[in-house]
Design an enzyme around this catalytic site. Structure first.
Site, mmCIF file in Angstrom:
data_model
loop_
_atom_site.group_PDB
_atom_site.id
_atom_site.type_symbol
_atom_site.label_atom_id
_atom_site.label_comp_id
_atom_site.label_asym_id
_atom_site.label_seq_id
_atom_site.Cartn_x
_atom_site.Cartn_y
_atom_site.Cartn_z
ATOM 1 N N CYS A 117 0.806 -1.223 0.000
ATOM 2 C CA CYS A 117 0.000 0.000 0.000
ATOM 3 C C CYS A 117 0.842 1.276 0.000
ATOM 4 O O CYS A 117 0.334 2.348 -0.307
ATOM 5 C CB CYS A 117 -0.949 0.002 1.193
ATOM 6 S SG CYS A 117 -1.995 -1.461 1.298
ATOM 7 N N HIS A 167 -3.439 7.053 2.635
ATOM 8 C CA HIS A 167 -3.826 5.731 2.146
ATOM 9 C C HIS A 167 -5.229 5.401 2.636
ATOM 10 O O HIS A 167 -5.543 5.540 3.815
ATOM 11 C CB HIS A 167 -2.833 4.682 2.620
ATOM 12 C CG HIS A 167 -3.278 3.279 2.368
ATOM 13 N ND1 HIS A 167 -3.791 2.869 1.155
ATOM 14 C CD2 HIS A 167 -3.297 2.181 3.182
ATOM 15 C CE1 HIS A 167 -4.105 1.581 1.232
ATOM 16 N NE2 HIS A 167 -3.815 1.152 2.442
ATOM 17 N N ASN A 172 -10.207 -0.465 0.025
ATOM 18 C CA ASN A 172 -8.749 -0.378 0.079
ATOM 19 C C ASN A 172 -8.178 -0.940 -1.216
ATOM 20 O O ASN A 172 -8.245 -2.137 -1.459
ATOM 21 C CB ASN A 172 -8.242 -1.174 1.289
ATOM 22 C CG ASN A 172 -6.734 -1.126 1.438
ATOM 23 O OD1 ASN A 172 -6.013 -0.701 0.533
ATOM 24 N ND2 ASN A 172 -6.245 -1.580 2.581
#
Length: 322
Positions: free
Chosen positions: A113, A249, A279
């Site tokens: 990520c 994020h 996500n």
């Protein structure tokens, strides 16, 4: 010279999978998912034509169009992903072919990520050294292919997609940046690759699915992102309120809200798309950046702070002038 973002683009699969859709497949509910994550829906690939490569190429093409540059003007392509279609060649090399960026060096980065920020910082280092002048960086994931769709604790969190940015060496752009890793914590978020299979050893093991210790990842994320933000602000001699936009994020809305509280800032400074994208790992920050840019929210001279965390464990952040 530092990296300045001059164009953005993104690509999401056509299929929208709502929480109610997932509730029909497993023992969960819209209320359970939303209350714990802030996610209402996510995009998932739903045809053979939608791949990691196709999404990366489409996002990259959109970013090029937005920048006004031609593909052959790009010196460097970096793709951040943990879900490539092939072990080799790299997704970046395949994007180069699809876009016709014949002059670009191309390679992939695996920092989960945090990948887009690692790509951004890497391109910036090339610019500072004078090796390259332009770059296309892409974060892309087809996480749905490494998710266990019987594990309701993880599968409801993730989505597929791609985001991209075109960078040009400039006197103004990135002001400060950082990145780091802690391999000792890698076991809390991981996905094993295929086992060995040669004349001397054969594991016969199937490919594994993504595993996550949600509580440990949550604690790590809030602590590390807050530390990164303070560290960048200290480098630049700024206060939290001096930043116009925090693009974090998009893992969980509760994480974003916790960081905003620790910084004593309004959530209005923290744009979010986790509610409709979930996500998307390395793609989350560039997709969000493109959404905010295309919505006309960014003005010349705005200060942006990008920060992310991921498997590895990894983290990265960048403070830049829009």
């Amino acid at each position: 010279m530092r990296a300045k973002i001059i164009g953005t683009g993104s690509c999401l699969p056509t299929k929208v999978a709502t929480n109610d859709d997932l509730s029909a497949l497993m023992d969960t509910s819209d209320e359970w998912i939303q209350s714990r994550t802030g996610i209402r829906e996510r995009r998932l690939v739903s045809s053979e034509s939608e791949t990691t490569l196709s999404m990366a190429a489409q996002a990259g093409k959109a970013a090029l169009t937005d920048s006004g540059l031609q593909p052959e003007e790009i010196d460097l392509i970096i793709v951040a992903t943990v879900s490539s279609d092939f072990v080799t060649p790299s997704t970046a090399c395949m994007v180069q072919k699809e876009l016709g960026a014949v002059c670009a060096a191309a390679f992939d980065i695996n920092a989960a990520c945090s990948g887009f920020l690692f790509a951004l910082n890497t391109a910036d280092a090339y610019f500072q050294s004078g090796i390259y002048q332009t770059a296309l960086i892409i974060g892309v994931e087809t996480l749905s292919k490494i998710i266990d769709w019987t594990d309701r604790s993880t599968c409801v969190l993730f989505g597929d997609g791609a985001g991209a940015a075109v960078l040009r060496a400039s006197e103004q752009g990135i002001i400060a940046s950082l990145q780091g890793s802690n391999g000792a914590g890698g076991h809390v978020l991981m996905c094993k690759n295929r086992g060995n299979n040669n004349p001397y050893i054969s594991t016969d093991a199937c490919l594994d699915y993504l595993y996550m210790d949600g509580q440990e990842v949550f604690k790590f994320a809030v602590k590390k992102e807050t530390e990164c933000i303070h560290a960048l602000l200290a480098q630049a001699g700024l206060m939290p309120e001096d930043i116009d936009w925090y693009l974090l994020h998009q893992a969980n809305q509760r994480i974003i809200a916790s960081i905003a509280r620790k910084l004593k800032l309004s959530l209005a400074k923290f744009p979010s798309n986790v509610d409709h994208c979930g996500n998307t790992s390395a793609a989350s920050i560039p997709i969000l950046l493109d959404e905010v840019h295309k919505a006309g929210k960014l003005k010349d001279g705005d200060l942006l702070l990008l920060s992310g965390f991921g498997a590895g464990l990894t983290w990265g952040a960048a403070l830049l002038l829009w």
